[in-house]
Design a protein around this motif. Structure first.
Motif, PDB file in Angstrom:
ATOM      1  N   UNK A 294       0.829  -1.209   0.000  1.00  0.00           N
ATOM      2  CA  UNK A 294       0.000   0.000   0.000  1.00  0.00           C
ATOM      3  C   UNK A 294       0.863   1.259   0.000  1.00  0.00           C
ATOM      4  N   UNK A 295       0.254   2.337  -0.418  1.00  0.00           N
ATOM      5  CA  UNK A 295       0.936   3.628  -0.385  1.00  0.00           C
ATOM      6  C   UNK A 295       1.271   4.047   1.033  1.00  0.00           C
ATOM      7  N   UNK A 296       0.386   3.703   1.978  1.00  0.00           N
ATOM      8  CA  UNK A 296       0.647   4.040   3.383  1.00  0.00           C
ATOM      9  C   UNK A 296       1.880   3.305   3.902  1.00  0.00           C
ATOM     10  N   UNK A 297       2.046   2.044   3.465  1.00  0.00           N
ATOM     11  CA  UNK A 297       3.208   1.269   3.883  1.00  0.00           C
ATOM     12  C   UNK A 297       4.495   1.872   3.309  1.00  0.00           C
ATOM     13  N   UNK A 298       4.437   2.305   2.070  1.00  0.00           N
ATOM     14  CA  UNK A 298       5.599   2.935   1.442  1.00  0.00           C
ATOM     15  C   UNK A 298       5.982   4.214   2.185  1.00  0.00           C
ATOM     16  N   UNK A 299       4.981   5.021   2.519  1.00  0.00           N
ATOM     17  CA  UNK A 299       5.239   6.265   3.250  1.00  0.00           C
ATOM     18  C   UNK A 299       5.792   5.973   4.641  1.00  0.00           C
ATOM     19  N   UNK A 300       5.261   4.952   5.303  1.00  0.00           N
ATOM     20  CA  UNK A 300       5.750   4.572   6.631  1.00  0.00           C
ATOM     21  C   UNK A 300       7.209   4.129   6.564  1.00  0.00           C
ATOM     22  N   UNK A 301       7.541   3.302   5.579  1.00  0.00           N
ATOM     23  CA  UNK A 301       8.919   2.835   5.436  1.00  0.00           C
ATOM     24  C   UNK A 301       9.877   4.009   5.229  1.00  0.00           C
ATOM     25  N   UNK A 302       9.491   4.930   4.366  1.00  0.00           N
ATOM     26  CA  UNK A 302      10.334   6.106   4.110  1.00  0.00           C
ATOM     27  C   UNK A 302      10.506   6.934   5.382  1.00  0.00           C
ATOM     28  N   UNK A 303       9.430   7.092   6.137  1.00  0.00           N
ATOM     29  CA  UNK A 303       9.482   7.883   7.375  1.00  0.00           C
ATOM     30  C   UNK A 303      10.381   7.211   8.411  1.00  0.00           C
ATOM     31  N   UNK A 304      10.273   5.894   8.557  1.00  0.00           N
ATOM     32  CA  UNK A 304      11.118   5.179   9.520  1.00  0.00           C
ATOM     33  C   UNK A 304      12.600   5.314   9.155  1.00  0.00           C
ATOM     34  N   UNK A 305      12.909   5.210   7.884  1.00  0.00           N
ATOM     35  CA  UNK A 305      14.302   5.364   7.450  1.00  0.00           C
ATOM     36  C   UNK A 305      14.776   6.784   7.722  1.00  0.00           C
ATOM     37  N   UNK A 306      13.943   7.752   7.414  1.00  0.00           N
ATOM     38  CA  UNK A 306      14.295   9.147   7.668  1.00  0.00           C
ATOM     39  C   UNK A 306      14.541   9.391   9.156  1.00  0.00           C
ATOM     40  N   UNK A 307      13.650   8.890   9.989  1.00  0.00           N
ATOM     41  CA  UNK A 307      13.825   9.049  11.437  1.00  0.00           C
ATOM     42  C   UNK A 307      15.143   8.411  11.895  1.00  0.00           C
TER      43      UNK A 307
END
Length: 66
Positions: A35-48
């Motif tokens: 899902x798009x939400x999963x993609x956004x979550x993964x990117x956010x976790x990496x950024x954090x």
């Protein structure tokens, strides 16, 4: 699509920590990995992580806010 993410490289053991938080959050939210939400979550976790949030407990807490 290749995305360039600034910051230090994430080593395999570190990526495992991020992936554990990612999978846990997907289960809690009943989201598909594709899902798009999963993609956004993964990117956010990496950024954090790359910005210094490297404690698993802190990553979990911030994932809940996202």
């Amino acid at each position: 699509m290749l995305v360039s993410i600034p910051g230090p490289p994430i080593l395999p053991g570190e990526l495992t920590k991020i992936d554990d938080v990612f999978k846990e959050t997907l289960r809690e939210r009943e989201l598909s990995r594709q899902s798009g939400e999963a993609t956004a979550l993964a990117a956010r976790l990496i950024e954090l992580y790359q910005n210094g949030v490297q404690d698993v407990v802190a990553l979990r807490a911030l994932a809940k806010l996202f």
